[in-house]
Design a protein around this motif. Structure first.
Motif, mmCIF file in Angstrom:
data_model
loop_
_atom_site.group_PDB
_atom_site.id
_atom_site.type_symbol
_atom_site.label_atom_id
_atom_site.label_comp_id
_atom_site.label_asym_id
_atom_site.label_seq_id
_atom_site.Cartn_x
_atom_site.Cartn_y
_atom_site.Cartn_z
ATOM 1 N N MET A 100 43.773 -13.963 67.591
ATOM 2 C CA MET A 100 43.080 -13.434 66.488
ATOM 3 C C MET A 100 43.910 -14.485 64.900
ATOM 4 O O MET A 100 44.841 -15.017 65.268
ATOM 5 C CB MET A 100 43.994 -12.027 66.033
ATOM 6 N N GLN A 101 42.759 -14.648 64.469
ATOM 7 C CA GLN A 101 43.223 -16.101 63.447
ATOM 8 C C GLN A 101 43.038 -15.285 61.683
ATOM 9 O O GLN A 101 43.632 -16.116 61.036
ATOM 10 C CB GLN A 101 42.075 -16.851 63.465
ATOM 11 N N ASN A 102 43.144 -13.971 62.262
ATOM 12 C CA ASN A 102 42.799 -12.987 60.442
ATOM 13 C C ASN A 102 43.917 -12.037 59.886
ATOM 14 O O ASN A 102 43.734 -11.119 59.501
ATOM 15 C CB ASN A 102 41.284 -12.643 60.567
ATOM 16 N N ALA A 152 48.399 -11.661 59.226
ATOM 17 C CA ALA A 152 49.052 -11.723 58.397
ATOM 18 C C ALA A 152 49.866 -12.921 58.722
ATOM 19 O O ALA A 152 50.074 -13.912 57.686
ATOM 20 C CB ALA A 152 50.360 -10.576 58.554
ATOM 21 N N GLU A 153 49.638 -14.242 59.618
ATOM 22 C CA GLU A 153 49.909 -14.315 59.827
ATOM 23 C C GLU A 153 49.459 -16.452 59.244
ATOM 24 O O GLU A 153 49.992 -17.614 59.256
ATOM 25 C CB GLU A 153 50.124 -15.291 61.597
ATOM 26 N N GLY A 154 48.064 -15.645 59.406
ATOM 27 C CA GLY A 154 46.771 -16.719 58.364
ATOM 28 C C GLY A 154 46.538 -17.324 59.984
ATOM 29 O O GLY A 154 46.682 -17.282 61.029
ATOM 30 N N ALA A 155 45.788 -18.746 59.496
ATOM 31 C CA ALA A 155 45.683 -19.647 61.012
ATOM 32 C C ALA A 155 46.856 -20.118 61.511
ATOM 33 O O ALA A 155 47.798 -20.354 61.259
ATOM 34 C CB ALA A 155 45.079 -21.119 60.426
ATOM 35 N N ALA A 156 46.336 -19.708 63.122
ATOM 36 C CA ALA A 156 47.386 -19.614 64.318
ATOM 37 C C ALA A 156 47.238 -20.427 65.069
ATOM 38 O O ALA A 156 47.277 -20.078 66.408
ATOM 39 C CB ALA A 156 47.887 -18.973 64.314
ATOM 40 N N ASP A 157 45.941 -22.235 65.322
ATOM 41 C CA ASP A 157 46.257 -22.916 66.352
ATOM 42 C C ASP A 157 46.980 -24.061 66.845
ATOM 43 O O ASP A 157 47.239 -24.964 66.994
ATOM 44 C CB ASP A 157 44.721 -23.469 65.538
ATOM 45 N N ASP A 217 48.758 -7.698 65.186
ATOM 46 C CA ASP A 217 48.871 -7.342 65.606
ATOM 47 C C ASP A 217 49.053 -7.446 67.493
ATOM 48 O O ASP A 217 49.334 -8.813 67.575
ATOM 49 C CB ASP A 217 47.356 -7.025 65.784
ATOM 50 N N SER A 218 48.884 -6.135 67.631
ATOM 51 C CA SER A 218 49.990 -6.444 69.017
ATOM 52 C C SER A 218 48.668 -7.641 70.221
ATOM 53 O O SER A 218 48.935 -7.910 71.368
ATOM 54 C CB SER A 218 50.231 -4.864 70.150
ATOM 55 N N ASP A 219 47.113 -7.537 69.970
ATOM 56 C CA ASP A 219 46.900 -8.460 70.875
ATOM 57 C C ASP A 219 46.846 -9.894 70.116
ATOM 58 O O ASP A 219 45.562 -10.334 70.385
ATOM 59 C CB ASP A 219 45.157 -7.192 71.121
ATOM 60 N N ALA A 220 47.512 -9.687 69.235
ATOM 61 C CA ALA A 220 46.470 -11.338 68.160
ATOM 62 C C ALA A 220 47.060 -12.520 69.330
ATOM 63 O O ALA A 220 45.996 -13.125 68.352
ATOM 64 C CB ALA A 220 47.942 -11.541 66.986
ATOM 65 N N ILE A 221 47.815 -13.015 69.705
ATOM 66 C CA ILE A 221 47.794 -13.907 70.461
ATOM 67 C C ILE A 221 47.310 -14.025 71.575
ATOM 68 O O ILE A 221 46.628 -15.334 71.640
ATOM 69 C CB ILE A 221 49.637 -14.309 70.885
ATOM 70 N N PHE A 222 47.206 -13.336 72.760
ATOM 71 C CA PHE A 222 46.580 -13.137 74.135
ATOM 72 C C PHE A 222 45.351 -11.943 74.224
ATOM 73 O O PHE A 222 44.971 -11.565 75.178
ATOM 74 C CB PHE A 222 47.518 -12.954 75.406
ATOM 75 N N GLY A 223 44.894 -10.926 72.658
ATOM 76 C CA GLY A 223 44.504 -10.163 73.379
ATOM 77 C C GLY A 223 44.724 -9.342 74.110
ATOM 78 O O GLY A 223 46.412 -9.072 73.986
ATOM 79 N N SER A 224 44.337 -8.352 74.731
ATOM 80 C CA SER A 224 45.132 -7.505 75.603
ATOM 81 C C SER A 224 46.012 -7.388 76.286
ATOM 82 O O SER A 224 45.028 -8.592 77.600
ATOM 83 C CB SER A 224 43.413 -5.901 75.854
ATOM 84 N N PRO A 225 46.713 -6.963 76.712
ATOM 85 C CA PRO A 225 47.618 -7.235 77.542
ATOM 86 C C PRO A 225 47.918 -6.452 78.759
ATOM 87 O O PRO A 225 48.754 -6.655 79.773
ATOM 88 C CB PRO A 225 49.331 -7.096 76.964
ATOM 89 N N TYR A 226 46.574 -5.738 79.279
ATOM 90 C CA TYR A 226 46.873 -4.535 79.634
ATOM 91 C C TYR A 226 45.481 -5.086 80.803
ATOM 92 O O TYR A 226 45.080 -5.265 80.221
ATOM 93 C CB TYR A 226 46.408 -3.355 79.115
ATOM 94 N N PRO A 227 46.319 -4.835 82.394
ATOM 95 C CA PRO A 227 45.280 -5.363 83.596
ATOM 96 C C PRO A 227 44.189 -4.356 84.182
ATOM 97 O O PRO A 227 44.405 -3.999 84.778
ATOM 98 C CB PRO A 227 46.412 -6.144 84.551
#
Length: 362
Positions: free
Chosen positions: A139-141, A143-148, A248-258
């Motif tokens: 997610m790039q939108n 509160a952290e803004g751009a995060a590449d 969001d809890s999915d912000a970095i790697f998306g859903s953590p649930y397998p």
């Protein structure tokens, strides 16, 4: 009497200002070819723009520059340690080690491991944010803004350093190392870009993303839930900062649930995945961990998993599980602190220096 000319007025002001400044020894003659302020002559490029008033100079071999980039919101500091002989020999090129700090930390954490300021290599410490996990975020939108972050470090900082410092710009003379959050980042970067890094090391790293405890730690940083990980992965003198604004809890790697492959981004990043470990077949890999306390009890499990999988793949590696710390240093208690990481780097850096020297002879 004729009034002083503009030239004479400027000279008088310069002399007066010089009288207010402390005396500074000129240093070696070769230093005359270097900038008065280290880093002041860096040239923008690779998407990085240097902030004019963002340079901090501690000495001629320890300084920090500040840059901006469209890839990551906000200005970001890069601390640089030069060998003491860097200015003396303007024709010499040097190996480079990139140090990735832990979660809740910053570029100044590197000072807690004095061995990183080596006379045999350049050490570069790029800002890794409070919770970047050294990844390009899903997610790039937020509160952290751009995060590449991965793009910032691998496609911008590395070539920027090679362009502005006298480096040996090949994988045999370039290493990436990190601790805690930075430990996972170091292995991931070596896997993502084996053309860049010939050496990788992880200290007490969260390097097995299949472990629920590691995933829970990532989620805690996303939601800004300061706890033991934050308190213990930052030098005690700096206290325990938060992890920045909650995202969001999915912000970095998306859903953590397998479930039905929903966690595929976690698996693609996972430094412990055999497919990723296989990319280290030509990389010198070193792992350090204690096994005491809530955190290093988990990082020890992750380190042994990675070591066993590397063995199965036939990839040489070195694991130093110093347990309660007694075998490493009297100050180390085997926990997730610089009391252990400082001595671990004191053990690792000379080995890395020897590897760099051996590569130079080949």
């Amino acid at each position: 009497m004729r009034p002083p000319s503009a030239r004479h007025r400027r000279l008088a002001v310069a002399l007066f200002a010089a009288a207010l400044l402390p005396a500074v020894s000129p240093g070696p003659a070769a230093w005359a070819d270097s900038p008065a302020v280290p880093g002041a002559d860096f040239t923008d490029g690779f998407g990085l723009s240097q902030v004019a008033d963002g340079t901090e100079v501690r000495s001629g071999t320890d300084f920090t520059i500040t840059v901006t980039t469209p890839e990551v919101a906000g200005p970001h500091r890069i601390r640089i340690f030069l060998p003491s002989g860097y200015a003396d020999d303007p024709d010499r090129r040097w190996p480079v080690t990139y140090f990735l700090h832990g979660g809740g930390g910053n570029v100044d954490d590197a000072a807690a491991a004095p061995a990183l300021h080596s006379d045999a290599m350049i050490t570069v410490v790029p800002d890794g944010g409070l919770k970047s996990w050294y990844a390009d975020w899903y997610m790039q939108n937020t509160a952290e803004g751009a995060a590449d972050w991965e793009t910032f470090h691998l496609e911008q900082v590395v070539p920027y350093i090679d362009a502005n410092l006298r480096t040996l710009p090949d994988r045999e003379h370039r290493a990436v190392t990190g601790l805690s959050m930075g430990g996972s980042g170091a292995l991931h970067y070596a896997q993502a870009r084996p053309d860049l890094f010939g050496h990788a090391s992880s200290l007490s790293g969260g390097i097995d993303f299949s472990m629920a405890t590691v995933r829970a730690t990532v989620l805690a940083t996303e939601l800004d839930l300061p706890g033991a990980w934050c308190a213990l992965s930052t030098p005690s003198s700096q206290g325990c900062p938060t992890y920045g604004p909650s995202v969001d809890s999915d912000a970095i790697f998306g859903s953590p649930y397998p479930v039905l492959g929903a966690d595929h981004r976690w698996n693609a990043y996972d430094p412990a995945a055999p497919a990723n470990l296989s990319k280290l077949k030509n990389t010198q890999v070193t792992l350090y961990t204690g096994n005491q306390g809530l955190i290093d009890g988990q990082t020890a499990m992750a380190a042994h998993t990675v070591k066993n999988r590397l063995d199965q793949l036939g990839i040489p590696s070195r694991l130093v599980d110093y347990g309660n710390g007694a075998s490493l240093s009297p100050q180390c208690d085997g926990s997730h602190t610089y009391k252990c990481w400082g001595p671990a780097y004191a053990d690792y850096v000379p080995r890395l220096e020897a590897a760099f020297e051996a590569a130079a002879k080949n």
